[in-house]
Write a protein that holds these residues in place. Structure first.
Motif, PDB file in Angstrom:
ATOM      1  N   PRO A 211       0.837  -1.208   0.000  1.00  0.00           N
ATOM      2  CA  PRO A 211       0.000   0.000   0.000  1.00  0.00           C
ATOM      3  C   PRO A 211       0.866   1.250   0.000  1.00  0.00           C
ATOM      4  CG  PRO A 211      -0.735  -1.564   1.672  1.00  0.00           C
ATOM      5  CD  PRO A 211       0.580  -2.063   1.172  1.00  0.00           C
ATOM      6  N   CYS A 212       0.427   2.287  -0.682  1.00  0.00           N
ATOM      7  CA  CYS A 212       1.227   3.508  -0.801  1.00  0.00           C
ATOM      8  C   CYS A 212       1.383   4.226   0.531  1.00  0.00           C
ATOM      9  CB  CYS A 212       0.606   4.447  -1.834  1.00  0.00           C
ATOM     10  SG  CYS A 212      -1.041   5.039  -1.391  1.00  0.00           S
ATOM     11  N   THR A 213       0.577   3.863   1.510  1.00  0.00           N
ATOM     12  CA  THR A 213       0.678   4.523   2.820  1.00  0.00           C
ATOM     13  C   THR A 213       1.837   3.975   3.650  1.00  0.00           C
ATOM     14  OG1 THR A 213      -0.971   2.954   3.649  1.00  0.00           O
ATOM     15  CG2 THR A 213      -1.751   5.145   2.996  1.00  0.00           C
ATOM     16  N   LEU A 214       2.435   2.865   3.228  1.00  0.00           N
ATOM     17  CA  LEU A 214       3.540   2.271   3.974  1.00  0.00           C
ATOM     18  C   LEU A 214       4.873   2.595   3.311  1.00  0.00           C
ATOM     19  CD1 LEU A 214       2.168  -1.325   4.730  1.00  0.00           C
ATOM     20  CD2 LEU A 214       2.060   0.713   6.185  1.00  0.00           C
ATOM     21  N   MET A 215       5.935   2.618   4.109  1.00  0.00           N
ATOM     22  CA  MET A 215       7.275   2.811   3.567  1.00  0.00           C
ATOM     23  C   MET A 215       7.697   1.599   2.736  1.00  0.00           C
ATOM     24  SD  MET A 215       9.519   4.651   6.593  1.00  0.00           S
ATOM     25  CE  MET A 215       8.643   4.177   8.088  1.00  0.00           C
ATOM     26  N   ASN A 216       8.600   1.830   1.769  1.00  0.00           N
ATOM     27  CA  ASN A 216       9.209   0.716   1.046  1.00  0.00           C
ATOM     28  C   ASN A 216      10.558   0.385   1.693  1.00  0.00           C
ATOM     29  OD1 ASN A 216      11.190   2.523  -0.009  1.00  0.00           O
ATOM     30  ND2 ASN A 216       9.853   3.047  -1.725  1.00  0.00           N
ATOM     31  N   TRP A 217      11.218  -0.641   1.167  1.00  0.00           N
ATOM     32  CA  TRP A 217      12.464  -1.079   1.801  1.00  0.00           C
ATOM     33  C   TRP A 217      13.562  -0.024   1.707  1.00  0.00           C
ATOM     34  CZ3 TRP A 217      12.101  -4.479   5.289  1.00  0.00           C
ATOM     35  CH2 TRP A 217      11.215  -5.566   5.184  1.00  0.00           C
ATOM     36  N   ASP A 218      13.620   0.729   0.612  1.00  0.00           N
ATOM     37  CA  ASP A 218      14.637   1.785   0.506  1.00  0.00           C
ATOM     38  C   ASP A 218      14.417   2.846   1.577  1.00  0.00           C
ATOM     39  OD1 ASP A 218      15.953   0.624  -1.634  1.00  0.00           O
ATOM     40  OD2 ASP A 218      14.812   1.732  -3.152  1.00  0.00           O
ATOM     41  N   GLU A 219      13.169   3.215   1.793  1.00  0.00           N
ATOM     42  CA  GLU A 219      12.859   4.211   2.823  1.00  0.00           C
ATOM     43  C   GLU A 219      13.150   3.659   4.216  1.00  0.00           C
ATOM     44  OE1 GLU A 219       9.285   6.580   0.454  1.00  0.00           O
ATOM     45  OE2 GLU A 219       8.869   4.654   1.435  1.00  0.00           O
ATOM     46  N   LEU A 220      12.866   2.398   4.410  1.00  0.00           N
ATOM     47  CA  LEU A 220      13.152   1.793   5.712  1.00  0.00           C
ATOM     48  C   LEU A 220      14.654   1.709   5.968  1.00  0.00           C
ATOM     49  CD1 LEU A 220      10.414  -0.974   5.845  1.00  0.00           C
ATOM     50  CD2 LEU A 220      10.735   0.884   7.505  1.00  0.00           C
ATOM     51  N   ARG A 221      15.437   1.497   4.912  1.00  0.00           N
ATOM     52  CA  ARG A 221      16.890   1.498   5.092  1.00  0.00           C
ATOM     53  C   ARG A 221      17.382   2.885   5.502  1.00  0.00           C
ATOM     54  NH1 ARG A 221      16.782  -3.041   1.528  1.00  0.00           N
ATOM     55  NH2 ARG A 221      16.211  -1.832  -0.303  1.00  0.00           N
ATOM     56  N   ARG A 257      13.187 -11.938  12.282  1.00  0.00           N
ATOM     57  CA  ARG A 257      14.513 -11.391  12.614  1.00  0.00           C
ATOM     58  C   ARG A 257      15.478 -11.604  11.445  1.00  0.00           C
ATOM     59  NH1 ARG A 257      16.858 -12.528  18.405  1.00  0.00           N
ATOM     60  NH2 ARG A 257      17.639 -10.427  18.020  1.00  0.00           N
ATOM     61  N   ARG A 258      15.408 -12.805  10.851  1.00  0.00           N
ATOM     62  CA  ARG A 258      16.276 -13.098   9.708  1.00  0.00           C
ATOM     63  C   ARG A 258      15.902 -12.235   8.506  1.00  0.00           C
ATOM     64  NH1 ARG A 258      14.932 -15.722   5.543  1.00  0.00           N
ATOM     65  NH2 ARG A 258      13.138 -16.711   6.568  1.00  0.00           N
ATOM     66  N   VAL A 259      14.600 -12.108   8.239  1.00  0.00           N
ATOM     67  CA  VAL A 259      14.149 -11.324   7.081  1.00  0.00           C
ATOM     68  C   VAL A 259      14.588  -9.869   7.211  1.00  0.00           C
ATOM     69  CG1 VAL A 259      12.150 -10.505   5.796  1.00  0.00           C
ATOM     70  CG2 VAL A 259      12.178 -12.842   6.679  1.00  0.00           C
ATOM     71  N   LEU A 260      14.385  -9.286   8.375  1.00  0.00           N
ATOM     72  CA  LEU A 260      14.763  -7.884   8.562  1.00  0.00           C
ATOM     73  C   LEU A 260      16.278  -7.700   8.528  1.00  0.00           C
ATOM     74  CD1 LEU A 260      12.164  -6.695  11.251  1.00  0.00           C
ATOM     75  CD2 LEU A 260      12.223  -6.162   8.803  1.00  0.00           C
ATOM     76  N   ALA A 261      17.013  -8.694   9.002  1.00  0.00           N
ATOM     77  CA  ALA A 261      18.477  -8.611   8.912  1.00  0.00           C
ATOM     78  C   ALA A 261      18.924  -8.613   7.455  1.00  0.00           C
ATOM     79  CB  ALA A 261      19.113  -9.772   9.678  1.00  0.00           C
ATOM     80  N   GLU A 262      18.282  -9.450   6.633  1.00  0.00           N
ATOM     81  CA  GLU A 262      18.622  -9.501   5.213  1.00  0.00           C
ATOM     82  C   GLU A 262      18.260  -8.200   4.504  1.00  0.00           C
ATOM     83  OE1 GLU A 262      16.501 -12.875   3.778  1.00  0.00           O
ATOM     84  OE2 GLU A 262      17.910 -14.345   4.623  1.00  0.00           O
ATOM     85  N   LYS A 263      17.134  -7.620   4.855  1.00  0.00           N
ATOM     86  CA  LYS A 263      16.658  -6.409   4.178  1.00  0.00           C
ATOM     87  C   LYS A 263      17.348  -5.147   4.675  1.00  0.00           C
ATOM     88  CE  LYS A 263      13.281  -8.173   1.592  1.00  0.00           C
ATOM     89  NZ  LYS A 263      13.234  -8.033   0.113  1.00  0.00           N
ATOM     90  N   LEU A 264      17.611  -5.083   5.987  1.00  0.00           N
ATOM     91  CA  LEU A 264      18.080  -3.827   6.583  1.00  0.00           C
ATOM     92  C   LEU A 264      19.471  -3.906   7.191  1.00  0.00           C
ATOM     93  CD1 LEU A 264      14.740  -2.810   8.375  1.00  0.00           C
ATOM     94  CD2 LEU A 264      15.534  -2.159   6.088  1.00  0.00           C
ATOM     95  N   GLY A 265      20.059  -5.121   7.212  1.00  0.00           N
ATOM     96  CA  GLY A 265      21.442  -5.241   7.652  1.00  0.00           C
ATOM     97  C   GLY A 265      21.643  -5.466   9.134  1.00  0.00           C
TER      98      GLY A 265
END
Length: 352
Positions: A211-221, A257-265
């Motif tokens: 949804p456009c109301t949520l951040m994408n992964w680039d914004e979350l990084r 925890r693993r997914v967020l580590a892969e996406k955000l480091g």
């Protein structure tokens, strides 16, 4: 519109405020601090008259609230520091930490400038399924379906029920009925399919992807790299954990925890249970969060923090800062601690 429960809560808040009990009670039940819970923070909500408008507060109110709490002596700290302060029984004075669920984009665009102004940290809890678009923001989708319908048919167990959506009052009732259907009657794993079938039957087209109301992964990084921001976990798919099998619940709590580590480091150290009320999180889920290695986990149960919470770091209460209580007087009353036992059957500390 305020439902009966909201009216009762506001009555209790006003009674505590105008009777003078709240400030008198604060030294005795005010606790050592508070975790504030936000969702959306925007001055321009897409649907200002939405049934879900309570999820939003205005940036100006957030600004006033932080200033007011600072004036009362609260220090705004990161979630990591808040946990350390709980462990020491609140040494260092009263503190507050801000959290936000679901990773709405306005947390970055409208809330963050206010937080930077005050040097106030925030923890944002992320569910990868929502960000990837694998899971729908069903509460928004249901409202959209009802808004575009004058009548719809709900089919369960071979039986069909007609739902009237012809007036604003009927639409509010319809949203409540569909919310209950999806969260209580439809198995958790089947919610997505059931929601899409309902949309298909009414001719409503659900968008694909995030949804456009949520951040994408680039914004979350970008947010994850900000010195005031902590990224926490909100499970993989934002499901009601209590309605899942042990294996599925452990997957939701642990694998995120693993997914967020892969996406955000970086692996998240903190968890927010989806929904967070009694029918969504209990002793079993708290144990799973502890087993997964989180430093803390928060619920949506109402309450201030007390030194005793050092023994219950995976079942922490929060003070909801939402559109229903967008009043400094109301928040002051909640922070006094007087509403904590009112919301928890007389208990100051809910151990779950």
């Amino acid at each position: 519109m305020i439902d009966g429960g909201d009216a009762i809560r506001k009555l209790a808040l006003n009674l505590a405020r105008y009777s003078g009990l709240a400030p008198l009670a604060r030294p005795f039940v005010g606790g050592i601090g508070a975790i504030l819970m936000l969702h959306r923070v925007t001055a321009t909500p897409e649907k200002p008259n939405s049934v879900n408008r309570h999820l939003n507060i205005a940036p100006t109110f957030l600004d006033k609230l932080i200033s007011d709490m600072k004036g009362q002596g609260y220090a705004f700290v990161s979630l990591d520091e808040a946990i350390e302060r709980i462990k020491t029984g609140g040494k260092g004075g009263q503190f507050a930490t801000i959290t936000a669920d679901d990773a709405y984009r306005d947390n970055m665009t409208e809330a963050l400038p206010i937080l930077e102004k005050h040097g106030a940290p925030i923890a944002i809890y992320v569910a990868p399924g929502l960000i990837d678009g694998a899971v729908d923001l069903w509460w928004d989708v249901i409202e959209d379906i009802v808004d575009t319908s004058s009548r719809l048919t709900l089919t369960m167990g071979g039986k069909s029920t007609a739902i009237d959506c012809s007036t604003q009052g009927r639409k509010i009732q319809a949203v409540a009925r569909l919310n209950a259907w999806l969260t209580l009657e439809v198995p958790e794993e089947e919610q997505g399919a059931a929601l899409r079938e309902l949309a298909r039957s009414t001719g409503f087209k659900i968008g694909s992807g995030r949804p456009c109301t949520l951040m994408n992964w680039d914004e979350l990084r970008i947010m994850a790299a900000h010195p005031l921001v902590t990224i926490g976990a909100h499970t993989v798919n934002h499901r009601n954990l209590k309605r899942l099998s042990e294996a599925d619940a452990r997957h939701e709590i642990g694998d995120v925890r693993r997914v967020l580590a892969e996406k955000l480091g970086e692996e998240p150290r903190h968890l927010a249970y989806p929904y967070g009320y009694a029918s969504a999180v209990g002793c079993r889920e708290v144990g799973f969060a502890r087993d997964a290695g989180y430093a803390s986990a928060v619920t949506t149960r109402h309450g201030v923090l007390r030194a005793e919470h050092a023994g219950f770091l995976h079942a922490l209460p929060r003070i909801s800062v939402n559109g229903r209580y967008q009043s400094l007087a109301h928040i002051r009353t909640m922070l006094s601690g007087i509403t904590t036992p009112l919301a928890n059957a007389g208990k100051m500390v809910v151990t779950i």
